[in-house]
Write an enzyme that holds these catalytic residues in place. Structure first.
Site, short mmCIF file in Angstrom:
data_model
loop_
_atom_site.label_atom_id
_atom_site.label_comp_id
_atom_site.label_asym_id
_atom_site.label_seq_id
_atom_site.Cartn_x
_atom_site.Cartn_y
_atom_site.Cartn_z
N ARG A 19 0.84 -1.19 0.00
CA ARG A 19 0.00 0.00 0.00
C ARG A 19 0.88 1.25 0.00
O ARG A 19 2.06 1.19 0.39
CB ARG A 19 -0.89 0.02 1.25
CG ARG A 19 -1.83 -1.17 1.36
CD ARG A 19 -2.59 -1.12 2.69
NE ARG A 19 -3.53 -2.24 2.82
CZ ARG A 19 -3.27 -3.38 3.46
NH1 ARG A 19 -2.08 -3.57 4.02
NH2 ARG A 19 -4.19 -4.32 3.55
N LYS B 217 -1.61 -2.66 8.00
CA LYS B 217 -2.71 -2.13 8.79
C LYS B 217 -2.77 -2.83 10.15
O LYS B 217 -2.47 -4.02 10.25
CB LYS B 217 -4.04 -2.35 8.06
CG LYS B 217 -4.26 -1.40 6.89
CD LYS B 217 -5.63 -1.60 6.30
CE LYS B 217 -5.94 -0.57 5.23
NZ LYS B 217 -7.28 -0.74 4.67
N HIS C 154 -2.57 3.20 -5.85
CA HIS C 154 -3.20 1.93 -5.52
C HIS C 154 -3.39 1.06 -6.77
O HIS C 154 -3.52 -0.15 -6.66
CB HIS C 154 -4.56 2.20 -4.86
CG HIS C 154 -4.79 1.35 -3.65
ND1 HIS C 154 -3.96 1.38 -2.54
CD2 HIS C 154 -5.74 0.41 -3.37
CE1 HIS C 154 -4.41 0.51 -1.64
NE2 HIS C 154 -5.47 -0.09 -2.13
N HIS D 147 -4.03 -9.01 3.32
CA HIS D 147 -5.48 -8.98 3.57
C HIS D 147 -5.83 -9.90 4.74
O HIS D 147 -5.36 -11.04 4.78
CB HIS D 147 -6.26 -9.46 2.34
CG HIS D 147 -6.37 -8.42 1.27
ND1 HIS D 147 -6.65 -8.73 -0.05
CD2 HIS D 147 -6.25 -7.07 1.30
CE1 HIS D 147 -6.69 -7.62 -0.78
NE2 HIS D 147 -6.44 -6.61 0.02
N TYR E 132 -10.26 -9.56 -7.00
CA TYR E 132 -9.35 -9.63 -8.14
C TYR E 132 -9.68 -10.79 -9.07
O TYR E 132 -9.31 -10.76 -10.24
CB TYR E 132 -7.89 -9.71 -7.65
CG TYR E 132 -7.47 -8.47 -6.92
CD1 TYR E 132 -7.26 -7.28 -7.61
CD2 TYR E 132 -7.34 -8.46 -5.54
CE1 TYR E 132 -6.90 -6.12 -6.95
CE2 TYR E 132 -6.99 -7.30 -4.87
CZ TYR E 132 -6.77 -6.14 -5.58
OH TYR E 132 -6.43 -4.98 -4.91
N ARG F 23 -0.86 -1.61 -6.88
CA ARG F 23 -1.23 -2.74 -6.01
C ARG F 23 -2.25 -3.64 -6.70
O ARG F 23 -2.13 -4.86 -6.68
CB ARG F 23 -1.78 -2.19 -4.69
CG ARG F 23 -2.20 -3.23 -3.66
CD ARG F 23 -2.50 -2.50 -2.35
NE ARG F 23 -3.26 -3.30 -1.40
CZ ARG F 23 -2.76 -4.17 -0.55
NH1 ARG F 23 -1.45 -4.42 -0.55
NH2 ARG F 23 -3.52 -4.81 0.31
#
Length: 298
Positions: A149, A173, A244, A270, A279, A247
């Site tokens: 990210r 994150k 992004h 994730h 995706y 990514r």
């Protein structure tokens, strides 16, 4: 309504200490809860436990009336649902008025990505004869090689890069860390930047962040956005891009070339497989397009 602000502060502490949310995310949560407090004031509701399901529905109607996008309305209601869930846990309220509020259905937007040839063109369009160009190529190559990210890229320090093993330690994150490998092209560009570009840009600055701006200060997420837009414009393209997209391209190209979903999930950082599954829709769209273009009876 001083009492509600104390509860908001406790909620913010919970998001910081238990959820490990970023300051940016916490700022958004705080703003959304404060907006609801203004609504409570307008309705003369003095305490959080006095809010009913009907009040929550009325607030939803008000948001629609203010022409908020569906995505924004969904986010605001979701934040308030989390706020009340926290209040229930701490025994400040007995029920969650937002628990049964139906969120607006969002149109599923497929992630935008670059085709492999488009990225090749971008890589070759960067002039690496000066330190800035060396940085730009290293930035683009590393982001495409790892799928990190933008905020993760801005946080990379020299100690996070293992050049011997070609592995990057990424702080994701919720302060979750993961190791992501990178290939030879990214390694070459990164080495060139670190050996022949970064020191010249650093000037009198002293810090360990890998990517720096022209004054030698650490690059911010906004700075990375600006660099990407400049790369696109220099390449002679006129459309708006966001970092992004790199990514998205990373994930899409891996799946297109046979990578399994679980591996891509791990590489992207994730928490849930459902986040990665979007995706697969992109790759299906591509398969359909290729099929319709090349099958004689399509």
């Amino acid at each position: 309504m001083g009492n509600v602000n104390i509860l908001l502060q406790k909620f913010i502490e919970y998001l910081q200490l238990e959820k490990n949310y970023s300051q940016y995310t916490i700022g958004g949560y705080k703003h959304d809860v404060q907006d609801f407090f203004k609504f409570m004031n307008e309705q003369e509701i003095r305490e959080v436990h006095l809010v009913t399901y009907q009040d929550a529905r009325l607030y939803l109607t008000k948001l629609y009336g203010q022409r908020y996008a569906k995505k924004s309305v969904a986010r605001k209601i979701s934040v308030l649902r989390s706020f009340y869930k926290f209040l229930m846990r701490e025994k400040y309220v007995e029920s969650n008025p937002f628990a049964q509020v139906t969120l607006p259905k969002l149109e599923k937007r497929l992630p935008e990505f670059f085709y492999e040839q488009e990225l090749e063109y971008l890589f070759h369009s960067i002039d690496t004869s000066d330190p800035v160009g060396k940085r730009d190529l290293a930035l683009l190559e590393l982001m495409y090689a790892t799928g990190i990210r933008v905020a993760e890229c801005a946080r990379i320090r020299l100690s996070d890069v293992d050049e011997q093993l070609s592995v990057l330690l990424v702080s994701g994150k919720g302060k979750k860390e993961r190791y992501v490998p990178f290939g030879q092209m990214a390694k070459t560009a990164l080495q060139d930047y670190l050996q022949n570009g970064r020191e010249k840009l650093m000037k009198r600055n002293h810090h360990s962040y890998v990517f720096v701006n022209q004054r030698g200060a650490p690059l911010t997420a906004r700075g990375i956005q600006y660099i990407f837009q400049r790369i696109i414009e220099k390449a002679g393209e006129s459309y708006r891009v966001h970092p992004h997209m790199i990514r998205h391209s990373f994930a899409t190209h891996l799946l297109n070339n046979g990578a399994d979903l679980r591996t891509v999930q791990e590489l992207l950082g994730h928490s849930h497989l459902s986040s990665t599954q979007v995706y697969t829709h992109v790759t299906k769209e591509r398969l359909k397009k290729v099929y319709s273009q090349h099958h004689p009876r399509a």
